[in-house]
Enzyme design. Structure first.
Site, mmCIF file in Angstrom:
data_model
loop_
_atom_site.group_PDB
_atom_site.id
_atom_site.type_symbol
_atom_site.label_atom_id
_atom_site.label_comp_id
_atom_site.label_asym_id
_atom_site.label_seq_id
_atom_site.Cartn_x
_atom_site.Cartn_y
_atom_site.Cartn_z
ATOM 1 N N THR A 1 25.765 87.137 53.808
ATOM 2 C CA THR A 1 27.078 87.824 53.217
ATOM 3 C C THR A 1 28.246 86.799 52.917
ATOM 4 O OG1 THR A 1 26.455 90.043 54.134
ATOM 5 C CG2 THR A 1 28.861 89.578 53.572
ATOM 6 N N LYS B 1 28.244 94.648 47.675
ATOM 7 C CA LYS B 1 28.410 94.532 49.133
ATOM 8 C C LYS B 1 29.718 94.719 49.757
ATOM 9 C CE LYS B 1 27.255 93.306 53.596
ATOM 10 N NZ LYS B 1 26.468 93.854 54.762
ATOM 11 N N LYS C 1 35.011 90.457 58.915
ATOM 12 C CA LYS C 1 34.539 89.308 57.797
ATOM 13 C C LYS C 1 34.614 89.767 56.758
ATOM 14 C CE LYS C 1 30.484 86.677 56.317
ATOM 15 N NZ LYS C 1 29.004 86.338 56.744
HETATM 16 P P1 NAD Z 1 23.639 84.493 63.097
HETATM 17 O O1 NAD Z 1 24.939 83.765 63.629
HETATM 18 O O2 NAD Z 1 22.738 85.207 64.134
HETATM 19 O O3 NAD Z 1 22.664 83.628 62.262
HETATM 20 C C1 NAD Z 1 23.063 82.592 61.624
HETATM 21 C C2 NAD Z 1 22.010 81.399 61.538
HETATM 22 O O4 NAD Z 1 22.257 80.361 60.788
HETATM 23 C C3 NAD Z 1 22.038 80.670 63.245
HETATM 24 O O5 NAD Z 1 20.745 80.752 63.954
HETATM 25 C C4 NAD Z 1 22.698 79.474 63.108
HETATM 26 O O6 NAD Z 1 22.157 78.281 63.980
HETATM 27 C C5 NAD Z 1 21.952 79.160 61.403
HETATM 28 N N1 NAD Z 1 22.593 78.021 60.757
HETATM 29 C C6 NAD Z 1 24.109 77.720 60.845
HETATM 30 N N2 NAD Z 1 24.228 76.717 59.870
HETATM 31 C C7 NAD Z 1 23.013 76.522 59.584
HETATM 32 C C8 NAD Z 1 22.359 75.249 58.788
HETATM 33 N N3 NAD Z 1 23.503 74.378 58.063
HETATM 34 N N4 NAD Z 1 21.287 75.055 58.411
HETATM 35 C C9 NAD Z 1 20.342 75.930 59.028
HETATM 36 N N5 NAD Z 1 20.648 76.923 59.781
HETATM 37 C C10 NAD Z 1 21.854 77.176 60.131
HETATM 38 O O7 NAD Z 1 24.253 85.633 61.994
HETATM 39 P P2 NAD Z 1 23.254 87.022 61.502
HETATM 40 O O8 NAD Z 1 23.866 88.068 62.528
HETATM 41 O O9 NAD Z 1 21.806 86.545 61.527
HETATM 42 O O10 NAD Z 1 23.862 86.990 60.099
HETATM 43 C C11 NAD Z 1 23.421 86.369 58.990
HETATM 44 C C12 NAD Z 1 24.185 86.508 57.798
HETATM 45 O O11 NAD Z 1 24.037 88.153 57.527
HETATM 46 C C13 NAD Z 1 25.735 86.535 57.751
HETATM 47 O O12 NAD Z 1 26.362 86.081 56.278
HETATM 48 C C14 NAD Z 1 26.053 88.104 58.170
HETATM 49 O O13 NAD Z 1 27.578 88.216 57.731
HETATM 50 C C15 NAD Z 1 25.046 88.865 57.355
HETATM 51 N N6 NAD Z 1 24.804 90.219 58.011
HETATM 52 C C16 NAD Z 1 24.670 90.362 59.388
HETATM 53 C C17 NAD Z 1 24.433 91.618 59.867
HETATM 54 C C18 NAD Z 1 24.173 91.897 61.194
HETATM 55 O O14 NAD Z 1 24.464 93.106 61.779
HETATM 56 N N7 NAD Z 1 24.107 90.813 61.976
HETATM 57 C C19 NAD Z 1 24.312 92.853 58.978
HETATM 58 C C20 NAD Z 1 24.479 92.602 57.525
HETATM 59 C C21 NAD Z 1 24.823 91.142 56.862
#
Ligand code: NAD
Length: 289
Positions: free
Chosen positions: A86, A161, A236
């Protein structure tokens, strides 16, 4: 299909595991996470080289842009960059233009459904980008999710979204403040639910995700407001919707009010890890200013 998956956090890891379980040849990369059962490359570019589809699932638009700059030169011509993070509409569109210039296709495909949807393979994907790339990615959406909607060109998945989540944030607040008012008027919560859920005040937040414990279907309210959908993530998304509204010159006063309230809840009151429906116990304790 040969797939690279970059960003193996709470959402990315189970999505990647579902693709592997369905028989796809997947290589992952993350700067920190090392989830089980996913073979990892040393760099994002190494994971991306030779892949037909590179999926990214990253925290924000700035990180997406920097990862895109690293992987696009390594990707094979005609490959698809499928971003499921997102992020702001502008970043999604900038990454799509960069992909096109590099001879690639791009899809922005943010999800709803949370971590439960990611592990259960029941996410909904809102997609922006070219029809042909969508058709190629469709079998992957069908493994990771239960529904995908092609909403238009680049950025339109993100647009869908943030518009949806702006409605969600505003509606949750309205539902919670109405319950807190009902309490103070002496109106029983079950009666309030029975009337509103079948009257013109009904909504997903009332009918499917009721913020009052013990009322309506099971929801995070019945589990001490453990997320579910954390207030920090709602904040966010509300910020992204106001950023987009600013850029598009759209008047969104309710979205702004919801943003201000969730900012207070998360940043001043330390409730970022609480479910976004915990606005109800917050209102319960408050009085008219
Ligand atoms: P998270 O923080 O658990 O995962 C993000 C991952 O990206 C981490 O493991 C981090 O180490 C990795 N990362 C950061 N920088 C990086 C780079 N330069 N190269 C490679 N990896 C890198 O977050 P999440 O909950 O998995 O969410 C991911 C996305 O999904 C976000 O944009 C969030 O808004 C969206 N989202 C999350 C949810 C939820 O319920 N968690 C729901 C809908 C959407």
């Amino acid at each position: 299909m040969k797939i690279a998956f970059i960003g193996l956090g709470n959402m990315g890891a189970p999505m990647a595991q579902n693709l592997i379980a369905a028989g796809h040849d997947l290589t992952g990369f993350d700067t920190a996470a090392t989830p089980e059962g996913i073979s990892l490359a040393a760099t994002a570019a190494e994971a991306a080289s030779g892949a037909e589809v590179v999926i990214t699932m990253l925290p924000n638009g700035a990180i997406l842009r920097s990862v895109a700059a690293e992987i696009h030169p390594a990707m094979q011509p005609g490959a698809i960059h499928l971003d499921c993070s997102t992020v702001d509409v502008e970043s999604a569109q900038a990454v799509a233009s960069a992909a096109t210039e590099a001879g690639l296709s791009a899809l922005d495909a943010p999800v709803s459904g949370g971590t439960g949807g990611a592990s259960g393979g029941t996410l909904t994907f809102m997609v922006g980008g070219p029809d042909a790339a969508y058709a190629t990615a469709l079998p992957l959406f069908e493994i990771m999710g239960q529904k995908s909607v092609l909403c238009g060109g680049a950025g339109m998945g993100q647009a869908a979204k943030i518009c949806n989540n702006m409605i969600l944030g505003v509606t949750m607040i309205a539902t919670c403040e109405a319950f807190a008012l009902a309490d103070k008027l002496g109106l029983d919560r079950q009666s309030m639910f029975d009337v509103v859920s079948t009257s013109s005040g009904y909504s997903w937040t009332m009918n499917a995700y009721c913020p009052a414990p013990g009322v309506g279907p099971q929801s995070p309210a019945d589990n001490d407001y453990k997320p579910g959908f954390a207030s920090a993530l709602m904040l966010k998304d509300l910020r992204l919707s106001q950023q987009a509204a600013e850029a598009a010159d759209a008047d969104t006063p309710m979205g702004q009010a919801a943003l201000d309230l969730y900012a207070e809840f998360v940043e001043s009151e330390g409730q970022g890890d609480t479910d976004f429906s915990a606005m109800l116990p917050r209102f319960e304790k408050r009085h008219r200013a």
